[in-house]
Every structure is written in C-alpha cells, then in structure tokens.
Design a protein around this motif. Structure first.
Motif, PDB file in Angstrom:
ATOM      1  N   PRO A  33      -3.478  -2.596   1.093  1.00  0.00           N
ATOM      2  CA  PRO A  33      -2.092  -2.282   0.148  1.00  0.00           C
ATOM      3  C   PRO A  33      -2.704  -1.107  -0.732  1.00  0.00           C
ATOM      4  O   PRO A  33      -3.696  -1.144  -1.295  1.00  0.00           O
ATOM      5  CB  PRO A  33      -1.835  -3.375  -0.428  1.00  0.00           C
ATOM      6  CG  PRO A  33      -2.317  -4.434   0.319  1.00  0.00           C
ATOM      7  CD  PRO A  33      -3.685  -4.098   0.951  1.00  0.00           C
ATOM      8  N   SER A  53       2.973   0.891  -9.412  1.00  0.00           N
ATOM      9  CA  SER A  53       3.763   1.569  -8.267  1.00  0.00           C
ATOM     10  C   SER A  53       3.629   3.087  -8.120  1.00  0.00           C
ATOM     11  O   SER A  53       3.248   3.636  -9.348  1.00  0.00           O
ATOM     12  CB  SER A  53       5.422   1.103  -8.559  1.00  0.00           C
ATOM     13  OG  SER A  53       6.051   1.727  -9.615  1.00  0.00           O
ATOM     14  N   GLU A  78       1.157   1.474   2.934  1.00  0.00           N
ATOM     15  CA  GLU A  78       2.635   1.654   2.786  1.00  0.00           C
ATOM     16  C   GLU A  78       2.998   2.812   3.165  1.00  0.00           C
ATOM     17  O   GLU A  78       2.942   3.868   2.589  1.00  0.00           O
ATOM     18  CB  GLU A  78       3.204   1.571   1.240  1.00  0.00           C
ATOM     19  CG  GLU A  78       3.156   0.149   0.612  1.00  0.00           C
ATOM     20  CD  GLU A  78       3.474  -0.115  -0.714  1.00  0.00           C
ATOM     21  OE1 GLU A  78       4.269   1.010  -1.485  1.00  0.00           O
ATOM     22  OE2 GLU A  78       3.180  -1.051  -1.708  1.00  0.00           O
ATOM     23  N   GLN A  79       3.827   2.945   4.125  1.00  0.00           N
ATOM     24  CA  GLN A  79       4.019   4.238   4.847  1.00  0.00           C
ATOM     25  C   GLN A  79       5.119   4.964   4.126  1.00  0.00           C
ATOM     26  O   GLN A  79       5.319   6.114   3.888  1.00  0.00           O
ATOM     27  CB  GLN A  79       4.824   4.000   6.370  1.00  0.00           C
ATOM     28  CG  GLN A  79       5.193   5.242   7.014  1.00  0.00           C
ATOM     29  CD  GLN A  79       5.507   4.908   8.567  1.00  0.00           C
ATOM     30  OE1 GLN A  79       5.167   3.901   9.098  1.00  0.00           O
ATOM     31  NE2 GLN A  79       6.028   5.784   9.220  1.00  0.00           N
ATOM     32  N   MET A  81       5.837   4.910   0.902  1.00  0.00           N
ATOM     33  CA  MET A  81       5.231   5.513  -0.303  1.00  0.00           C
ATOM     34  C   MET A  81       4.438   6.876   0.282  1.00  0.00           C
ATOM     35  O   MET A  81       4.470   7.893  -0.609  1.00  0.00           O
ATOM     36  CB  MET A  81       3.921   4.520  -0.905  1.00  0.00           C
ATOM     37  CG  MET A  81       3.292   5.195  -1.930  1.00  0.00           C
ATOM     38  SD  MET A  81       1.755   6.205  -1.607  1.00  0.00           S
ATOM     39  CE  MET A  81       0.731   4.960  -0.810  1.00  0.00           C
TER      40      MET A  81
END
Length: 376
Positions: A33, A53, A78-79, A81
């Motif tokens: 992550p 974030s 996270e794709q 992102m």
C-alpha cells in the motif's frame, strides 16, 4: 534466498500480459500500500510530513508554489492513485508503466518543459545470503519539485534527508535539478560499500579454496559470478545515463550543475572498473579451485605411487618364495638343481625379512632425495 530472489525476478517478467494497451498499469499482487512523504523547503523554512492520502499531499504541494518539494511515494498498491498522479503531474502513461514494471534498466528521458524521467537502481548486499538485492527508484523532475516512486518502504536516501533537515550544504539554495543530482549521487555512493562487501567475500572464498575446496565452494563462486554479472548490467547503464545527462541542453541541466554531474559520472566509471576487476577475480577463483583440486589429486596419486612402489618388490619376493619349489626329490632324496636352496637354509626367514626391510629403507631414502616428501 538467492534462488528465491531470482525466481521472484523472473515472475515479474512473466507476469507481464501480452497484448495490453500501451501504458496500461498492471499492479503486482505483492505491491505494498502506498505511503506518502513530503519535504517542502527553501532558504527560509523547512517542513517534513507523512500524509495519509494522495489528496492531502497534492493540496500541500499546490498550496506552496514558492517552495521546493520532494514528493516521495513508496508502494504501488493503489492503481487509482497512480492514474490520478499521472494526470495531475502531466506524466506520460508509458513512463508510469515503466515505474510499475519495476525491473527497468537505468535510463533518463527528457519530456515536456525540460522535465526529466530518470530510473536508477538502489543496491544492497545481503551478508547472510551472499546476494544482491536491488530496488528500482523512479524520479521525475518538475519546476519546483522532485517526485520519487519506489516499490519498497526502505531505501538508502536517509543521509540526504538528514542533510536537508539540518540545512547542511547548499541543497536548500539550489534548483530542484540539484536535488535530483543529490538523489542520484547518494544512490551511486551506496554502490561502493556493496562492492567493498563483495571484495571481502571474494577474499573469503579464496581462503576457502586454498584451505578446503569442495563442491559447495565452487557453487558459491559460480553464484558470485552471477551476482557480478547482474551488478555490471546495472552499473553500465548508470554510466550511460550520466553521459546523457551531461549532453543535455543548458535549459535542462544548468551549466552550474555540470560539475556535479561530471563528478557523478566519474563515480560511475570507477564503479564499472571495480566491478570488472571483481569479475576477473571471481573468474580466477574458478581457475584456482580447479588448480587446487588438481594439485590435491596429484598429492593423493603421489602417496599411492609411493605405497605401490614399496609393496611391488615386496610382493614379488613373497610371490617368488611362495611357489615352494622343493630342493630335494621326496622319493629319491636327490638334490634338485636350480631349485630354492634357501628353503632349508638356517635363519632364512629372518634374513629374508631383513632384506625386505632394507629394500623399503633404500626406497624411502631414494624418494626423499627426489623431494617427494617436501610437499607433505
């Protein structure tokens, strides 16, 4: 560990799907992550924070356009992102694809507004498993930021972060391209301890070869040669990358920074020379191993030859007198000519033993004068 690592590397290559649209982001299943780190600074202030974030990170960067920012994203899990990052920073999808498929060779690409996309590889030597571990570091430059992305949480850039924190040096007063140079320079500096550890390991293997060569030692030497080939495959593109950076226009690399990139280029050339020297030393270890094994075999054959040389005449004597040709005819009592007169000779047995011991002694004296015992 080394074999597992090579299998993991092959799996990354085999996981690439054929026929996908160029620029497609295929997130590895083992991707971490993402974690978001931001350093913002100029001559007057400094701020460092880990954000929860990507949205918070973007807001902080946009809120301080007068500052210089080091945006550090670790983990590709996270794709969505990554896709948003590509849009917000004006990155090409093919460049982001190279970031995700993180077994790229070191390189540099120039794109819009004199911005750069740079790939380098961070190295670490595992003393326990005697193998190299390398992690790709992708770097994008912008007018007031440097963006770095990597798949792992740990890296070798903590000394640079500490320099920025305490304001040591000129990094806070230089443009962002200098920070890009500083990152590349730290990565290259960490190659030297790795090569030093490999050099110590080569010396240890040399002592093992001289003391007690075995199949395990030979296997370790061959594994080391594979690691050196991998290291050279990384170091050569690093040198080529520095050459390309030095050839770029002044609008991209200011003339005032050329001296720093030339210094980094000198380091990369020195690295290639050291790696080539270690490769030659590893190859000579194989030859030394074969020579040592051959010499030990020769010593064994020498011992067997000495033993055989001693017992062959003794076996001849024992075999000759073991035929027991009688001296007298048992029926008539006549003496048989040319038969063994020693059969009934007084003290024949101790005389024969003394003769055999004398023969052994003379042989040992002869071998000693020939120098056969000096290497024992």
């Amino acid at each position: 560990m080394s074999k597992r690592k090579h299998r993991r590397t092959r799996s990354k290559i085999l996981d690439r799907k054929a026929g996908l649209k160029p620029g497609s982001l295929l997130i590895p299943t083992e991707a971490y992550p993402p974690r978001f780190f931001l350093m913002s600074f100029n001559e007057e202030f400094f701020e460092e924070i880990e954000l929860k974030s990507y949205g918070e990170l973007l807001q902080r960067v946009q809120a301080k356009p007068e500052a210089r920012h080091w945006i550090d994203i670790r983990g590709y899990g996270e794709q969505a992102m990554l896709e948003q990052l590509t849009i917000d920073f004006g990155l090409h999808p093919l460049q982001m694809e190279d970031v995700i498929n993180d077994y790229q060779r070191p390189k540099v690409e120039e794109f819009d507004d004199n911005r750069l996309f740079i790939i380098t590889r961070m190295l670490r030597w595992s003393p326990e498993f005697k193998s190299l571990d390398d992690v790709q570091l992708s770097l994008f430059t912008g007018p007031n930021y440097v963006l770095t992305l990597q798949s792992d949480y740990g890296d070798c850039l903590d000394p640079l972060r500490e320099r920025i924190r305490i304001g040591k040096g000129v990094i806070r007063h230089r443009p962002t391209m200098y920070m890009a140079y500083a990152i590349l320079d730290v990565v290259l500096d960490y190659y030297f301890p790795v090569i030093g550890e490999i050099g110590i390991y080569i010396e240890d293997l040399e002592q093992q070869v001289l003391r007690e060569p075995n199949k395990s030692t030979l296997s370790s030497i061959l594994d080391l040669k594979s690691e050196l080939i991998k290291l050279r495959r990384i170091a050569w593109p690093e040198r080529d990358k520095m050459v390309e950076l030095l050839r770029m226009d002044e609008d991209t690399i200011p003339e005032s920074l050329h001296v720093y990139f030339r210094d980094a280029y000198d380091h990369s050339v020195q690295l290639v020379d050291l790696i080539d020297n270690h490769k030659e030393m590893a190859s000579s270890l194989v030859e030394l191993y074969m020579s040592t094994v051959s010499n030990r075999m020769n010593e064994i054959m020498k011992v067997l030859t000495i033993i055989s040389s001693i017992f062959i005449p003794l076996s001849f004597i024992v075999g000759l007198y073991g035929m027991n040709f009688s001296r007298e005819n048992p029926d008539t009592g006549d003496v048989l000519p040319y038969n063994m007169p020693e059969l009934y000779q007084p003290y024949a047995y101790p005389i024969l033993l003394f003769l055999m011991i004398t023969l052994i002694t003379l042989q040992l004296i002869f071998f000693y004068r020939k120098g056969w015992f000096k290497s024992f």
